[in-house]
Enzyme design. Structure first.
Site, short mmCIF file in Angstrom:
data_model
loop_
_atom_site.label_atom_id
_atom_site.label_comp_id
_atom_site.label_asym_id
_atom_site.label_seq_id
_atom_site.Cartn_x
_atom_site.Cartn_y
_atom_site.Cartn_z
N TYR A 171 -3.03 -12.47 2.14
CA TYR A 171 -2.16 -12.34 0.71
C TYR A 171 -1.22 -12.47 1.25
O TYR A 171 -1.02 -14.29 0.21
CB TYR A 171 -2.80 -10.74 0.71
N TYR A 187 -12.39 -15.26 2.57
CA TYR A 187 -11.41 -14.32 3.00
C TYR A 187 -10.69 -14.06 4.61
O TYR A 187 -11.22 -13.97 5.05
CB TYR A 187 -11.48 -12.60 2.22
N LYS A 238 0.79 -1.19 -0.06
CA LYS A 238 0.39 0.10 -0.02
C LYS A 238 0.61 1.00 0.15
O LYS A 238 0.21 2.14 -0.58
CB LYS A 238 -0.99 0.25 1.56
C1 LIG Z 1 -3.35 -5.09 -0.04
C2 LIG Z 1 -2.76 -6.50 0.25
C3 LIG Z 1 -2.51 -7.15 -1.14
C4 LIG Z 1 -3.64 -6.74 -2.21
O1 LIG Z 1 -3.58 -6.17 -3.41
P1 LIG Z 1 -4.88 -5.02 -4.21
O2 LIG Z 1 -4.00 -3.93 -4.49
O3 LIG Z 1 -5.41 -5.34 -2.57
O4 LIG Z 1 -5.21 -6.53 -4.75
C5 LIG Z 1 -1.29 -8.04 -1.23
N1 LIG Z 1 -0.86 -8.32 -0.06
C6 LIG Z 1 -0.94 -7.42 1.35
C7 LIG Z 1 -0.06 -8.00 1.98
C8 LIG Z 1 -0.98 -6.95 1.29
O5 LIG Z 1 -1.43 -5.60 2.77
#
Ligand SMILES: *Cc1c(COP(=O)(O)O)cnc(C)c1O
Length: 365
Positions: free
Chosen positions: A316, A290, A76
Site C-alpha cells: 500500500y 494487488y 485500520k
Molecule cells: C488497508 C490499507 C490501506 C488502504 O486503506 P483502504 O481504507 O482499504 O482503502 C492503505 N495502506 C495500508 C498500509 C493499509 O493497510
C-alpha cells in the site's frame, strides 16, 4: 502572541479551508457515534524536509497514521475504534474478518479483539499465489497468531463475504455471538474513523497556521478515502485529496470510493456535500496486481527509509509513495506549497517480503 502572529494564525486557518464553526459541527456529529479508544491520537504531522529537498517543488509532510499504536499501528486502527464499539454494542463475543495474506487490517483487528477480550477468526485470501514461507508465515501472519486469532486460508477469488457468513453461522451454532467486519473495515462505520482523521488534520492545520494544499494516500478497499472525502466535504475544505490505487482500475476505484463516501456523509448529516469530482484516484502505480511488488515501490520504500528514517510497506504505502514521487516529478503539485502524505502504516508486511526489497544494482543515494 503578538498582533502579527494572531493575523497569521487566522489567515492560516482560513486558508486551510475549514472554519472553526464547521470543525465544531463535525466534532459534535462524530461524538454521536459509539467509539472505543484504541489509537494514540492525534497522530503527529511532521515535515519531510530531506524528501522535499530531494524532489524540489512543494514542502512535503507526513501524517503519521503508521503510529496509531495498536500492534505496530496503521490506518485500520481508526476504523476499528468505531467498528469495535458497534460490535461491543450488539453484545458480540467473536470478531470475524478477512483480508489478503499479509493483511494489515487482519492484524489490527486481531489486536483490537484481544484488547477487548473478544475471540477473533481471520480468513486470509490467497490473492498472490505465492508459496514463499516468509510471505505466508511471517510479518502480519505471525502477528495475527500472536494476538490469539485463528487464521484460515481461502483460495484467490473466493467469495470472502460468503465465507465469513458461513463461519459466522458456525459460531452461532456453537452459542457464540459473531460480529463480521468487511475486508479493510470499509463500511460506513469504519469510514467514520477517517472522517475523524479529516477533522484531526484540519485542527492541526488550524492550530499551526499551515495551509495544506493536497493530501495523498494509498487507497484499496476505499474506507480511508471515503471517510476523508466525507469529512473534508463536511468541513467545506478545499484540500485536494488524491488516492493512489493499489488494486482496481481508476473508474472502478473512484466509483467504490464515491458510493461509500456518500453513504458515510449521510451518517454525519451532509449527504449532498459529496461531489463526484472530489473523488480522485490515480491507479497508474498498481503494477502487475494487488500485493505484487513494483520497482517503483521498492525504490520509494528504500528512498524514504534512507532519507527520512521512515518505514513504508510493499503493498500500500510504498505504491502510494511511488505515485507521490512520480507525480511530483511530472509537475502534478506545481504551484502548491504544502503536500501531506497520509502514512497508512503497514511496515509489519515488510517482513513478509524480504526478498522483494532487493533491487539488482541498486545504489543508495
Ligand atoms: C488497508 C490499507 C490501506 C488502504 O486503506 P483502504 O481504507 O482499504 O482503502 C492503505 N495502506 C495500508 C498500509 C493499509 O493497510
Amino acid at each position: 502572541m503578538d498582533q502579527q502572529d494572531v493575523l497569521d494564525a487566522q489567515s492560516g486557518s482560513q486558508a486551510a479551508g475549514a472554519s472553526a464553526a464547521r470543525r465544531k459541527d463535525l466534532a459534535s456529529a462524530l461524538a454521536g457515534f459509539p467509539r472505543v479508544r484504541l489509537g494514540h491520537l492525534p497522530t503527529p504531522l511532521e515535515p519531510m524536509d530531506r524528501l522535499s529537498e530531494h524532489l524540489g517543488g512543494p514542502r512535503f509532510w507526513v501524517k503519521r497514521d503508521d503510529c496509531t499504536g495498536l500492534s505496530s499501528g496503521g490506518n485500520k486502527t481508526r476504523k476499528l475504534e468505531f467498528l469495535m464499539a458497534e460490535a461491543a454494542g450488539v453484545g458480540a463475543d467473536t470478531i470475524i474478518t478477512q483480508g489478503a495474506t499479509q493483511s494489515n487490517h487482519a492484524r489490527q483487528t486481531a489486536a483490537a479483539a484481544a484488547k477487548l477480550g473478544m475471540k477473533c477468526h481471520i480468513l486470509l485470501e490467497d490473492r498472490t499465489g505465492s508459496n514463499d514461507a516468509q510471505y505466508n508465515l511471517n510479518g502480519n501472519v505471525l502477528l495475527d497468531r500472536l494476538h490469539g486469532a485463528t487464521v484460515a486460508k481461502r483460495s484467490g477469488g473466493s467469495d470472502m463475504a460468503a465465507e465469513m457468513e458461513a463461519l459466522a453461522d458456525k459460531v452461532r451454532q456453537a452459542g457464540g455471538k459473531p460480529y463480521v467486519i468487511p475486508g479493510g473495515g470499509s463500511n460506513t462505520t469504519g469510514a467514520l474513523g477517517y472522517v475523524n482523521c479529516a477533522l484531526e488534520l484540519s485542527d492541526q492545520a488550524a492550530s499551526t497556521g499551515l495551509k495544506i494544499d493536497a493530501l495523498v494516500h494509498a487507497t484499496g478497499s476505499s474506507g480511508t478515502q471515503a471517510g476523508l472525502v466525507a469529512g473534508l466535504a463536511a468541513l467545506e475544505s478545499d484540500i485536494h485529496l488524491l488516492g493512489i490505487g493499489v488494486r482496481a482500475p481508476r473508474e472502478k476505484q473512484e466509483t467504490m470510493v464515491f458510493e461509500l463516501a456518500k453513504r458515510t456523509a449521510a451518517r454525519i448529516g451532509v449527504e449532498d456535500a459529496v461531489r463526484r469530482e472530489d473523488v480522485r484516484a490515480n491507479c497508474d502505480y498498481v503494477g502487475a496486481g494487488y500485493g505484487i511488488p513494483t520497482e517503483g515501490m521498492v525504490r520509494s520504500v528504500r528512498l524514504l527509509a534512507e532519507l527520512e528514517g521512515l518505514l513504508f510497506d510493499p503493498v500500500y504505502s510504498g505504491k502510494g509513495l511511488d505515485g507521490l514521487i512520480d507525480l511530483t516529478r511530472k509537475g502534478a503539485f506545481d504551484g502548491m506549497q504544502n503536500v501531506v502524505f497520509l502514512h497508512t502504516g503497514g511496515s509489519a508486511a515488510l517482513f513478509g517480503y524480504p526478498d522483494a526489497l532487493e533491487l539488482p544494482g541498486y545504489q543508495p543515494n
